[in-house]
Design an enzyme around this catalytic site. Structure first.
Site, short mmCIF file in Angstrom:
data_model
loop_
_atom_site.label_atom_id
_atom_site.label_comp_id
_atom_site.label_asym_id
_atom_site.label_seq_id
_atom_site.Cartn_x
_atom_site.Cartn_y
_atom_site.Cartn_z
N LYS A 262 0.84 -1.19 0.00
CA LYS A 262 0.00 0.00 0.00
C LYS A 262 0.88 1.25 0.00
O LYS A 262 1.82 1.36 0.79
CB LYS A 262 -0.91 -0.01 1.24
CG LYS A 262 -2.06 0.97 1.22
CD LYS A 262 -3.02 0.62 2.34
CE LYS A 262 -4.27 1.48 2.30
NZ LYS A 262 -5.29 1.00 3.26
N GLU A 346 -18.68 -4.93 10.89
CA GLU A 346 -19.54 -4.10 11.74
C GLU A 346 -20.56 -4.92 12.52
O GLU A 346 -20.86 -4.61 13.68
CB GLU A 346 -20.25 -3.06 10.88
CG GLU A 346 -19.34 -2.01 10.28
CD GLU A 346 -18.71 -2.43 8.95
OE1 GLU A 346 -17.97 -1.62 8.37
OE2 GLU A 346 -19.00 -3.57 8.50
N ARG A 374 -25.01 -1.35 8.20
CA ARG A 374 -24.73 -2.77 7.97
C ARG A 374 -25.05 -3.62 9.20
O ARG A 374 -25.12 -4.85 9.09
CB ARG A 374 -23.26 -2.93 7.59
CG ARG A 374 -22.89 -2.19 6.31
CD ARG A 374 -21.40 -1.95 6.18
NE ARG A 374 -20.62 -3.17 6.10
CZ ARG A 374 -20.41 -3.84 4.98
NH1 ARG A 374 -20.93 -3.42 3.85
NH2 ARG A 374 -19.67 -4.92 4.98
#
Length: 607
Positions: A262, A346, A374
C-alpha cells in the site's frame, strides 16, 4: 505522461510491450500523486494496485468480463485505464469524477456501493446469471485492503466453493485496511507473506506438482472448494498476467493471492505507519502533509473519551478497522487492554459489544454513520432487545460531502429511532458533545447514540437556559415561531432566526439535545407558538422532525409543523456546505421555508 495519454480504453493496453508497461505504471503513480494531493481522496490504496489493475485489464476483456471492486476506493487506476484521465481534475468535486466506481461514468463500472465485503456476493450472483444465459463471461472480484475480515465475504466464499462457475477472486493482500489487518486470517496471510512463495506460484502455473503452493492458504481456501493460486508478486505485471490467465481458464472459482504494498512509489505514503496515506485531504505532494489542519468533531470526541476512560475502568472502546479515523487511537494507546479492533466487520463489532455489556462493561462503539447501516439487526435485536448499555458514536453523520451517496450518514436518525429503548443525542458543538457523551455512558438500561458530522469545529453556542432537557438558544417575548434545530444545524437555525426577526417575526430557537425519543417539553413549547419548524441533516421521513410532529399530535397540540431535512434520495458527492444549501438546510433555506409555511396558515398575520 505520453503512454498514459495514449490509453483511452483497456484494449490500448494490449498493444504495449512489456517494457512500456513498467513505464506506464510509473506514469500512473506520478499522475495519481499529483492529482490526488491536489483534490484529496484515496491515495495509498491506489498506489498499491497499479500493476494489478494493468494486468487485469490486459487479461480480461471489460466490460464483457465484469470487474467488481470490493472497496471501491481501489478503483482510481481502473478509472484511468477506462478513459477518465481528464476527469481527475474534478475528482470528488461537485459535478466531477466520483471517488468510487460510478455506473453513470462508464460501462466498465458496475458496483457503486463502496461498503466492504460485498464484491464476492455480487460476483456469485453475476456468475449465476451468466450461467443461466449460457454465457462464457468471466466475473472478477477484487477484494482485500482488509475487506476479507467481513462476514459477508465468507458467506459468499461458502457459496462459491464447489460450484463450477468461472469466478476469479483477486485477493489484494497488502496486510492492511487502515491499520494492519487484525484477526486469525491476518495471521495466515502474514505467514504466507513470510514464505518465499513466488517460486511456488510459478511452479504451480507450470504444472510442477513437486512444488505446491503454500499449504496453509491452499488448505484454507481448498477446504471451501475454491482453487488457490499464489502468492504472486502484485507488482510484477508479467507474473500477474500469468496468474490471471491461468485463473481465467480454471473453469471454477479460484482465489489469486496477490501480495502488494500500500502506498508503493510515494515516500510519504510508504513511511506513514498510521494508514499509508489511505485517505487524504489536500496535501503538499512533496511531503504528504495537510495544507490546512483544523480541529474536528472527531478530535473533540477523542479527547473526552480518554478523559472518561481515566475516570471509569468499565469504559471500553470497539472499532471496525477504523481506530484512527474514528478517534479511538489515543484511547487505545492509553488503555490498550480496553480497546478492540475487530476488522471490517460491523455486525460482529456490535454483537461483541453486546457481550462486553453483558459482562459488566460499557462499550463505546465508534463507527461511521453510514457503516452502522450494515449492523442494524444487531443494534435492534442483540443490543436493543436486551436493553444493554452500549454507546454508539456515529462519526460522519449527515452530509459528508465528497465521498458521495454510499458515505452520506443521513439514515441514522430515521433507522435508529425505531429501536425500542434507544436514546439518540445530536450535539451542536464541542461543549455539548462532551456533555452528551458523559450522559450517554451513564445510561445503564439501554443503548445510546451520539452523532456528529465530518466537519471542523466552530465556536460553542451557549444556551440561555435548559428546560426539560432542552436547551433554549433564543427566546423572544411573545414568540410566534418555534425553530427546533437538531445538532450541528443550530448555527444555521440561529442565523435564520435573525433573518426572520429582521422581517418582524419573533422566533424561539431550541436544541432538543436528545432527539430520540422526542423530549415531551417540546409539546409545551410548541403550544406557545403559531408554527413549528424542525431542521435536521438526516432524511425527513421517520427522522427527528417526524418524531416531534408525532409527539405534538399525541399531545393534542394542533400547531402546524414544517419538517426540514434531506430528501429520501441518494445524494451526490459535493462539498458539505454546498449540499446543505442545495437542500434548504442553510440559513437562507430555513428562513425561506419558514416564510412559506407562515403563508399557508389562514390566520397568520405579520407582527
Amino acid at each position: 505522461m505520453a503512454l498514459l495519454e495514449s490509453i483511452t480504453e483497456p484494449a490500448d493496453l494490449r498493444r504495449l510491450a512489456a517494457a512500456q508497461l513498467t513505464e506506464l505504471a510509473g506514469e500512473i503513480r506520478e499522475f495519481l500523486i499529483r492529482a490526488v494531493c491536489h483534490t484529496g481522496g484515496h491515495l495509498g490504496p491506489n498506489l498499491g494496485v497499479v500493476e494489478l489493475t494493468i494486468a487485469l485489464h490486459r487479461v480480461f476483456g471489460s466490460p464483457f468480463d465484469r470487474l467488481v471492486f470490493d472497496t471501491g476506493h481501489q478503483s482510481y487506476v481502473h478509472k484511468l485505464l477506462t478513459g477518465r484521465r481528464a476527469g481527475f481534475a474534478g475528482l470528488r468535486q461537485e459535478g466531477g469524477l466520483s471517488g468510487y466506481p460510478s455506473r453513470a461514468e462508464s460501462v466498465h463500472d458496475l458496483v457503486e456501493n463502496s461498503h466492504a465485503s460485498t464484491a464476492l456476493s455480487y460476483a456469485d450472483g453475476l456468475a449465476k446469471a451468466f450461467a443461466l444465459d449460457g454465457s462464457d463471461r468471466r466475473v472478477v472480484a477484487v477484494i482485500g485492503d482488509g475487506a476479507l475480515t467481513g462476514g459477508l465475504a465468507w458467506e459468499a466464499l461458502n457459496n462459491l466453493g464447489g460450484c463450477d462457475r468461472p469466478v476469479v477472486v483477486v485477493l489484494n493482500d497488502n496486510g492492511r485496511s487502515y491499520e494492519p489487518t487484525v484477526g486469525g486470517l491476518a495471521g495466515q496471510l502474514a505467514a504466507s507473506r513470510r514464505r518465499s512463495g513466488y517460486a511456488d506460484v510459478l511452479a504451480l502455473l507450470e504444472g510442477d506438482s513437486e512444488r505446491p503452493a503454500p499449504p496453509t492458504l491452499s488448505e484454507l481456501f481448498g477446504g471451501l472448494g475454491l482453487g488457490y493460486l499464489g502468492p504472486v508478486d502484485g507488482h510484477d505485471i508479467a507474473a500477474l498476467e500469468r496468474a490471471f490467465a491461468a485463473a481465467r481458464e480454471y473453469g471454477r472459482p479460484v482465489v489469486v493471492h496477490c501480495l502488494t504494498r500500500k502506498g508503493l512509489g510515494y515516500g510519504p505514503a510508504e513511511t506513514d505507519d498510521a494508514d499509508r496515506l489511505h485517505s487524504i485531504g489536500v496535501v503538499d505532494p512533496a511531503t504528504g502533509t495537510p495544507v490546512k489542519s483544523e480541529r474536528t468533531w472527531t478530535h473533540a470526541f477523542s479527547d473526552e473519551l480518554v478523559a472518561l476512560g481515566s475516570e471509569r475502568a468499565d469504559v471500553v472502546a470497539v472499532s471496525a478497522a477504523m481506530v484512527r479515523p474514528t478517534g479511538l487511537y489515543p484511547f487505545a494507546v492509553k488503555f490498550p487492554d480496553r480497546a478492540y479492533d475487530v476488522g471490517i466487520a460491523e455486525q460482529h463489532a456490535v454483537t461483541s459489544a453486546a457481550g462486553l455489556a453483558m459482562g459488566g462493561k460499557h462499550p463505546v462503539v465508534a463507527i461511521y454513520a453510514t457503516f452502522l447501516n450494515r449492523a442494524f439487526d444487531q443494534v435492534m435485536t442483540d443490543v436493543g432487545l436486551h436493553r444493554l448499555p452500549v454507546t454508539f458514536v456515529l462519526d460522519r453523520a449527515g452530509v459528508t460531502g465528497p465521498d458521495g451517496p454510499s458515505h452520506h450518514g443521513m439514515w441514522d436518525m430515521a433507522a435508529l429511532g425505531v429501536v425500542p429503548g434507544l436514546r439518540l443525542a445530536a450535539p451542536r458543538d464541542a461543549g455539548t458533545l462532551r456533555e452528551e457523551l458523559r450522559e450517554a455512558v451513564d445510561v445503564a438500561d439501554g443503548p445510546t447514540v451520539l452523532r456528529f458530522p465530518k466537519a471542523s469545529l466552530s465556536d460553542d453556542i451557549p444556551a440561555l437556559h435548559r428546560a426539560g432537557g432542552v436547551d433554549l438558544l433564543r427566546r423572544p417575548e411573545r414568540p410566534d415561531i418555534l425553530l427546533v434545530s437538531v445538532g450541528v444545524l443550530a448555527g444555521a437555525a440561529l442565523a435564520a432566526a435573525d433573518e426572520l426577526a429582521a422581517l418582524g417575526h419573533r422566533v424561539t430557537v431550541v436544541d432538543p439535545r436528545w432527539v430520540h425519543p422526542a423530549p415531551p417539553v417540546l409539546a409545551e413549547l410548541a403550544a406557545e407558538h403559531r408554527l413549528v419548524v424542525t431542521v435536521e441533516d438526516g432524511v425527513r421521513e421517520g427522522g427527528a422532525g417526524a418524531a416531534i410532529a408525532a409527539l405534538l399530535a399525541d399531545a393534542g397540540v394542533e400547531v402546524p409543523v414544517r419538517v426540514l431535512g434531506l430528501p429520501r434520495e441518494f445524494l451526490p458527492h459535493a462539498g458539505r456546505g454546498s449540499l446543505l444549501s442545495r437542500y434548504g438546510l442553510d440559513a437562507a433555506g430555513i428562513a425561506a421555508a419558514t416564510l412559506d409555511s407562515l403563508g399557508r396558515i389562514p390566520t397568520a398575520t405579520t407582527a
